[in-house]
Motif scaffolding. Structure first.
Motif, PDB file in Angstrom:
ATOM      1  N   MET A 139       0.858  -1.128  -0.090  1.00 26.72           N
ATOM      2  CA  MET A 139       0.010   0.153   0.089  1.00 26.72           C
ATOM      3  C   MET A 139       0.918   1.206  -0.059  1.00 26.72           C
ATOM      4  N   ILE A 140       0.266   2.256  -0.707  1.00 24.98           N
ATOM      5  CA  ILE A 140       1.312   3.438  -0.859  1.00 24.98           C
ATOM      6  C   ILE A 140       0.324   4.576  -0.288  1.00 24.98           C
ATOM      7  N   LYS A 141       1.031   5.376   0.489  1.00 29.35           N
ATOM      8  CA  LYS A 141       0.288   6.461   1.304  1.00 29.35           C
ATOM      9  C   LYS A 141       0.842   7.812   0.902  1.00 29.35           C
ATOM     10  N   ILE A 142       0.254   8.786   0.458  1.00 29.34           N
ATOM     11  CA  ILE A 142       0.712   9.958  -0.137  1.00 29.34           C
ATOM     12  C   ILE A 142      -0.317  10.959   0.429  1.00 29.34           C
ATOM     13  N   GLU A 143       0.337  12.100   0.656  1.00 35.15           N
ATOM     14  CA  GLU A 143      -0.638  13.207   0.875  1.00 35.15           C
ATOM     15  C   GLU A 143      -0.477  14.484  -0.159  1.00 35.15           C
ATOM     16  N   THR A 144      -1.469  14.908  -0.355  1.00 33.26           N
ATOM     17  CA  THR A 144      -1.496  16.236  -1.464  1.00 33.26           C
ATOM     18  C   THR A 144      -1.988  17.395  -0.579  1.00 33.26           C
ATOM     19  N   HIS A 145      -1.619  18.632  -0.905  1.00 33.13           N
ATOM     20  CA  HIS A 145      -2.144  19.751  -0.115  1.00 33.13           C
ATOM     21  C   HIS A 145      -2.463  20.933  -1.055  1.00 33.13           C
ATOM     22  N   SER A 146      -3.141  20.438  -2.223  1.00 35.32           N
ATOM     23  CA  SER A 146      -3.834  21.458  -3.248  1.00 35.32           C
ATOM     24  C   SER A 146      -4.217  20.510  -4.325  1.00 35.32           C
ATOM     25  N   THR A 147      -5.373  21.209  -4.851  1.00 32.75           N
ATOM     26  CA  THR A 147      -5.898  20.415  -6.124  1.00 32.75           C
ATOM     27  C   THR A 147      -4.823  20.059  -7.216  1.00 32.75           C
ATOM     28  N   THR A 148      -4.011  21.143  -7.279  1.00 30.73           N
ATOM     29  CA  THR A 148      -3.019  20.915  -8.115  1.00 30.73           C
ATOM     30  C   THR A 148      -2.130  19.766  -8.103  1.00 30.73           C
ATOM     31  N   GLN A 149      -1.840  19.591  -6.574  1.00 30.19           N
ATOM     32  CA  GLN A 149      -0.770  18.221  -6.377  1.00 30.19           C
ATOM     33  C   GLN A 149      -1.649  17.021  -6.558  1.00 30.19           C
ATOM     34  N   THR A 150      -3.159  17.081  -6.189  1.00 29.67           N
ATOM     35  CA  THR A 150      -3.929  16.019  -6.473  1.00 29.67           C
ATOM     36  C   THR A 150      -3.786  15.634  -7.966  1.00 29.67           C
ATOM     37  N   GLU A 151      -3.971  16.447  -8.628  1.00 32.66           N
ATOM     38  CA  GLU A 151      -4.016  16.397 -10.238  1.00 32.66           C
ATOM     39  C   GLU A 151      -2.592  15.680 -10.696  1.00 32.66           C
ATOM     40  N   HIS A 152      -1.609  16.373 -10.055  1.00 32.85           N
ATOM     41  CA  HIS A 152      -0.262  15.562 -10.534  1.00 32.85           C
ATOM     42  C   HIS A 152      -0.119  14.183 -10.006  1.00 32.85           C
ATOM     43  N   ASP A 155     -10.212  -8.625  -7.917  1.00 32.55           N
ATOM     44  CA  ASP A 155      -9.163  -8.235  -7.116  1.00 32.55           C
ATOM     45  C   ASP A 155      -8.220  -7.537  -7.814  1.00 32.55           C
ATOM     46  N   THR A 156      -8.326  -7.334  -9.032  1.00 37.31           N
ATOM     47  CA  THR A 156      -6.966  -6.689  -9.684  1.00 37.31           C
ATOM     48  C   THR A 156      -7.167  -5.103  -9.925  1.00 37.31           C
ATOM     49  N   ALA A 157      -8.625  -4.761  -9.346  1.00 41.31           N
ATOM     50  CA  ALA A 157      -8.778  -3.249  -9.245  1.00 41.31           C
ATOM     51  C   ALA A 157      -7.687  -2.549  -8.664  1.00 41.31           C
ATOM     52  N   ILE A 158      -7.407  -1.388  -9.033  1.00 43.80           N
ATOM     53  CA  ILE A 158      -6.639  -0.462  -8.254  1.00 43.80           C
ATOM     54  C   ILE A 158      -7.643   0.340  -7.363  1.00 43.80           C
ATOM     55  N   ARG A 159      -7.464   0.304  -6.045  1.00 40.85           N
ATOM     56  CA  ARG A 159      -8.147   0.882  -4.967  1.00 40.85           C
ATOM     57  C   ARG A 159      -7.662   2.363  -4.601  1.00 40.85           C
ATOM     58  N   ILE A 160      -8.491   3.463  -4.597  1.00 43.14           N
ATOM     59  CA  ILE A 160      -7.528   4.334  -4.116  1.00 43.14           C
ATOM     60  C   ILE A 160      -8.576   5.222  -3.054  1.00 43.14           C
ATOM     61  N   HIS A 161      -8.313   5.194  -1.911  1.00 45.51           N
ATOM     62  CA  HIS A 161      -9.096   5.767  -0.746  1.00 45.51           C
ATOM     63  C   HIS A 161      -8.624   7.271  -0.383  1.00 45.51           C
ATOM     64  N   ILE A 162      -9.410   8.061  -0.715  1.00 40.21           N
ATOM     65  CA  ILE A 162      -9.002   9.465  -0.573  1.00 40.21           C
ATOM     66  C   ILE A 162      -9.794  10.196   0.844  1.00 40.21           C
ATOM     67  N   THR A 163      -8.904  10.664   1.748  1.00 43.65           N
ATOM     68  CA  THR A 163      -9.498  10.984   2.934  1.00 43.65           C
ATOM     69  C   THR A 163      -9.460  12.661   2.854  1.00 43.65           C
ATOM     70  N   LYS A 164     -10.305  13.597   3.371  1.00 44.47           N
ATOM     71  CA  LYS A 164     -10.095  14.842   3.776  1.00 44.47           C
ATOM     72  C   LYS A 164      -9.614  14.827   5.154  1.00 44.47           C
ATOM     73  N   THR A 165      -8.514  15.957   5.410  1.00 46.48           N
ATOM     74  CA  THR A 165      -7.978  15.919   6.754  1.00 46.48           C
ATOM     75  C   THR A 165      -8.498  17.336   7.308  1.00 46.48           C
ATOM     76  N   ASP A 166      -8.198  17.624   8.406  1.00 47.31           N
ATOM     77  CA  ASP A 166      -8.567  18.792   9.036  1.00 47.31           C
ATOM     78  C   ASP A 166      -7.968  19.970   8.359  1.00 47.31           C
ATOM     79  N   ASP A 167      -6.793  20.216   7.523  1.00 47.84           N
ATOM     80  CA  ASP A 167      -6.563  21.093   6.669  1.00 47.84           C
ATOM     81  C   ASP A 167      -7.509  20.937   5.400  1.00 47.84           C
ATOM     82  N   GLU A 168      -8.294  21.895   5.188  1.00 44.18           N
ATOM     83  CA  GLU A 168      -9.034  21.988   4.216  1.00 44.18           C
ATOM     84  C   GLU A 168      -8.685  21.576   2.711  1.00 44.18           C
ATOM     85  N   ASN A 169      -7.170  21.728   2.713  1.00 47.22           N
ATOM     86  CA  ASN A 169      -6.514  21.647   1.388  1.00 47.22           C
ATOM     87  C   ASN A 169      -5.833  20.169   1.190  1.00 47.22           C
ATOM     88  N   THR A 170      -5.708  19.487   2.204  1.00 48.55           N
ATOM     89  CA  THR A 170      -4.960  18.464   2.379  1.00 48.55           C
ATOM     90  C   THR A 170      -5.642  17.073   2.219  1.00 48.55           C
TER      91      THR A 170
END
Length: 146
Positions: free
Chosen positions: A1-14, A115-130
């Motif tokens: 499992m890969i864990k990543i945080e993004t801090h803006s819409t632009t980073q999410t798009e990247h 089972d081969t599906a790539i699963r991506i769980h996206i969670t909002k954090t306390d910071d509205e942009n992260t």
């Protein structure tokens, strides 16, 4: 499992664009996350990474939007879908192996995902942009994605 945080819409798009760089054209990408989590922003970046930059929008009312990129991308919204009968009714199974399927609200059809599906769980954090991303099924590409 890969864990990543993004801090803006632009980073999410990247992030979506980086994932696009390793796709072969027949993946199922199941997106999980609340309203406003960034599922459509992620998909916009994925499509841009595949060479489609003509506008990506949530398929809420259409159920599926099609984008002609390096590989066909079928962008599904499963918010109102709750059973395999509903999936048959919208023609979901006809799209498998015809391109990349990006599925918003995969929570509603998880039992129908392979089972081969790539699963991506996206969670909002306390910071509205992260946003916090947990990516399953792409561990071999951690160096490229992360």
């Amino acid at each position: 499992m890969i864990k990543i945080e993004t801090h803006s819409t632009t980073q999410t798009e990247h992030l979506g664009s980086r994932i696009a760089s390793v796709l072969t054209g027949v993946e199922v990408i199941a997106l999980f996350g609340d309203l406003g989590a960034g599922k459509t922003a992620f998909t916009r970046g994925l499509c841009r990474g595949l060479g489609f930059d003509n506008g990506v929008s949530s398929p809420t009312f259409a159920i599926v939007n099609e984008y002609r990129a390096r590989y066909p991308v079928y962008h599904f919204d499963m918010y109102r879908i709750t059973s395999s009968d509903d999936l048959y009714a919208v023609g979901f199974y006809d799209y498998l192996d015809r391109g990349i399927l990006v599925i918003e609200w995969s929570e509603n059809i998880e039992s129908e995902l392979d089972d081969t599906a790539i699963r991506i769980h996206i969670t909002k954090t306390d910071d509205e942009n992260t946003r916090s991303f947990l990516i399953e099924g792409m561990d071999d590409y951690a160096d490229i994605i992360g």
